[in-house]
Design a protein around this motif. Structure first.
Motif, PDB file in Angstrom:
ATOM      1  N   LEU A  60      11.346  51.953  -8.421  1.00  0.00           N
ATOM      2  CA  LEU A  60      11.150  50.753  -9.229  1.00  0.00           C
ATOM      3  C   LEU A  60      12.211  49.701  -8.937  1.00  0.00           C
ATOM      4  CD1 LEU A  60      10.187  52.452 -12.591  1.00  0.00           C
ATOM      5  CD2 LEU A  60       8.734  50.872 -11.305  1.00  0.00           C
ATOM      6  N   ARG A  61      13.451  50.139  -8.788  1.00  0.00           N
ATOM      7  CA  ARG A  61      14.540  49.202  -8.489  1.00  0.00           C
ATOM      8  C   ARG A  61      14.335  48.535  -7.135  1.00  0.00           C
ATOM      9  NH1 ARG A  61      19.129  53.556 -10.269  1.00  0.00           N
ATOM     10  NH2 ARG A  61      18.414  53.742 -12.422  1.00  0.00           N
ATOM     11  N   GLU A  62      13.809  49.298  -6.170  1.00  0.00           N
ATOM     12  CA  GLU A  62      13.544  48.737  -4.842  1.00  0.00           C
ATOM     13  C   GLU A  62      12.373  47.763  -4.881  1.00  0.00           C
ATOM     14  OE1 GLU A  62      13.010  52.206  -2.409  1.00  0.00           O
ATOM     15  OE2 GLU A  62      15.174  52.620  -2.306  1.00  0.00           O
ATOM     16  N   GLU A  63      11.307  48.130  -5.598  1.00  0.00           N
ATOM     17  CA  GLU A  63      10.103  47.300  -5.676  1.00  0.00           C
ATOM     18  C   GLU A  63      10.325  46.030  -6.491  1.00  0.00           C
ATOM     19  OE1 GLU A  63       6.887  49.655  -7.246  1.00  0.00           O
ATOM     20  OE2 GLU A  63       7.088  51.146  -5.655  1.00  0.00           O
ATOM     21  N   HIS A  64      11.202  46.090  -7.474  1.00  0.00           N
ATOM     22  CA  HIS A  64      11.423  44.958  -8.387  1.00  0.00           C
ATOM     23  C   HIS A  64      12.898  44.570  -8.356  1.00  0.00           C
ATOM     24  CE1 HIS A  64       7.371  45.425 -10.035  1.00  0.00           C
ATOM     25  NE2 HIS A  64       7.592  46.714  -9.916  1.00  0.00           N
ATOM     26  N   ASP A  65      13.388  44.287  -7.161  1.00  0.00           N
ATOM     27  CA  ASP A  65      14.797  43.984  -6.934  1.00  0.00           C
ATOM     28  C   ASP A  65      15.293  42.876  -7.863  1.00  0.00           C
ATOM     29  OD1 ASP A  65      17.288  44.140  -5.709  1.00  0.00           O
ATOM     30  OD2 ASP A  65      16.769  42.599  -4.234  1.00  0.00           O
ATOM     31  N   GLY A  66      16.261  43.219  -8.689  1.00  0.00           N
ATOM     32  CA  GLY A  66      16.841  42.252  -9.617  1.00  0.00           C
ATOM     33  C   GLY A  66      16.135  42.185 -10.960  1.00  0.00           C
ATOM     34  N   SER A  67      14.867  42.597 -11.011  1.00  0.00           N
ATOM     35  CA  SER A  67      14.113  42.598 -12.270  1.00  0.00           C
ATOM     36  C   SER A  67      14.177  43.948 -12.963  1.00  0.00           C
ATOM     37  CB  SER A  67      12.655  42.224 -12.019  1.00  0.00           C
ATOM     38  OG  SER A  67      12.567  40.918 -11.506  1.00  0.00           O
ATOM     39  N   ILE A  68      14.389  45.000 -12.179  1.00  0.00           N
ATOM     40  CA  ILE A  68      14.636  46.343 -12.701  1.00  0.00           C
ATOM     41  C   ILE A  68      15.890  46.833 -12.002  1.00  0.00           C
ATOM     42  CG2 ILE A  68      13.795  48.712 -12.931  1.00  0.00           C
ATOM     43  CD1 ILE A  68      10.947  47.635 -12.960  1.00  0.00           C
ATOM     44  N   ILE A  69      16.914  47.114 -12.795  1.00  0.00           N
ATOM     45  CA  ILE A  69      18.219  47.489 -12.254  1.00  0.00           C
ATOM     46  C   ILE A  69      18.698  48.778 -12.935  1.00  0.00           C
ATOM     47  CG2 ILE A  69      18.821  45.102 -11.665  1.00  0.00           C
ATOM     48  CD1 ILE A  69      20.505  44.985 -14.245  1.00  0.00           C
ATOM     49  N   PRO A  70      19.740  49.411 -12.398  1.00  0.00           N
ATOM     50  CA  PRO A  70      20.280  50.596 -13.077  1.00  0.00           C
ATOM     51  C   PRO A  70      20.653  50.255 -14.524  1.00  0.00           C
ATOM     52  CG  PRO A  70      21.235  50.387 -10.894  1.00  0.00           C
ATOM     53  CD  PRO A  70      20.452  49.123 -11.147  1.00  0.00           C
ATOM     54  N   GLY A  71      20.456  51.207 -15.406  1.00  0.00           N
ATOM     55  CA  GLY A  71      20.656  50.987 -16.832  1.00  0.00           C
ATOM     56  C   GLY A  71      22.021  50.437 -17.191  1.00  0.00           C
ATOM     57  N   TYR A  72      22.030  49.288 -17.837  1.00  0.00           N
ATOM     58  CA  TYR A  72      23.252  48.634 -18.287  1.00  0.00           C
ATOM     59  C   TYR A  72      23.891  49.463 -19.396  1.00  0.00           C
ATOM     60  CZ  TYR A  72      26.291  44.943 -20.106  1.00  0.00           C
ATOM     61  OH  TYR A  72      27.375  44.212 -20.534  1.00  0.00           O
ATOM     62  N   HIS A  73      25.132  49.899 -19.195  1.00  0.00           N
ATOM     63  CA  HIS A  73      25.876  50.738 -20.140  1.00  0.00           C
ATOM     64  C   HIS A  73      25.172  52.065 -20.431  1.00  0.00           C
ATOM     65  CE1 HIS A  73      29.297  48.272 -21.158  1.00  0.00           C
ATOM     66  NE2 HIS A  73      28.519  47.230 -21.359  1.00  0.00           N
ATOM     67  N   MET A  74      24.396  52.552 -19.463  1.00  0.00           N
ATOM     68  CA  MET A  74      23.663  53.804 -19.641  1.00  0.00           C
ATOM     69  C   MET A  74      23.903  54.687 -18.415  1.00  0.00           C
ATOM     70  SD  MET A  74      22.125  53.143 -22.524  1.00  0.00           S
ATOM     71  CE  MET A  74      20.734  54.199 -22.805  1.00  0.00           C
TER      72      MET A  74
END
Length: 118
Positions: A60-74
């Motif tokens: 998902l992070r690769e397909e939606h670069d910048g729109s889905i990122i590793p969990g912030y503070h998670m």
């Protein structure tokens, strides 16, 4: 999807409660007491954290670069941060469902039984 639609969709799921355990700006959604979604209400653009299968999270992070990122503070392996204004609403609801189902699958037999009886 706006934050109100996100909230409504989460609350419509069986056994879900909302809480503010981290302060007034962090809305947490739990199923049977276990967190599956989190929204930082003061973040712009609007974004939410959702639990995700680790392999799918990477895709998902690769397909939606910048729109889905590793969990912030998670935990970055198991959580993604999703930009609500940048991802199609159908994908957001699918990711909410995925997060919810991951958490439900890890519930104890007792909690699963309670959820089934709601």
């Amino acid at each position: 999807m706006n934050i109100e639609a996100f909230r409504d969709y989460c609350l419509a799921k069986k056994g879900v409660t909302e809480e503010l355990p981290f302060g007034p700006d962090a809305l947490v959604f739990k199923v049977m007491g276990k967190m599956f979604a989190l929204s930082a209400l003061d973040r712009l653009p609007p974004q939410v954290n959702l639990k995700c299968d680790p392999d799918r999270a990477i895709l998902l992070r690769e397909e939606h670069d910048g729109s889905i990122i590793p969990g912030y503070h998670m935990n970055k392996v198991h959580w993604n941060t999703v930009m609500l204004n940048e991802v199609p609403p159908q994908l957001i609801t699918e990711l909410i469902d995925h997060s919810y189902e991951l958490v439900v699958s890890k519930l104890t037999k007792k909690l699963k039984s309670e959820l089934d009886n709601l």
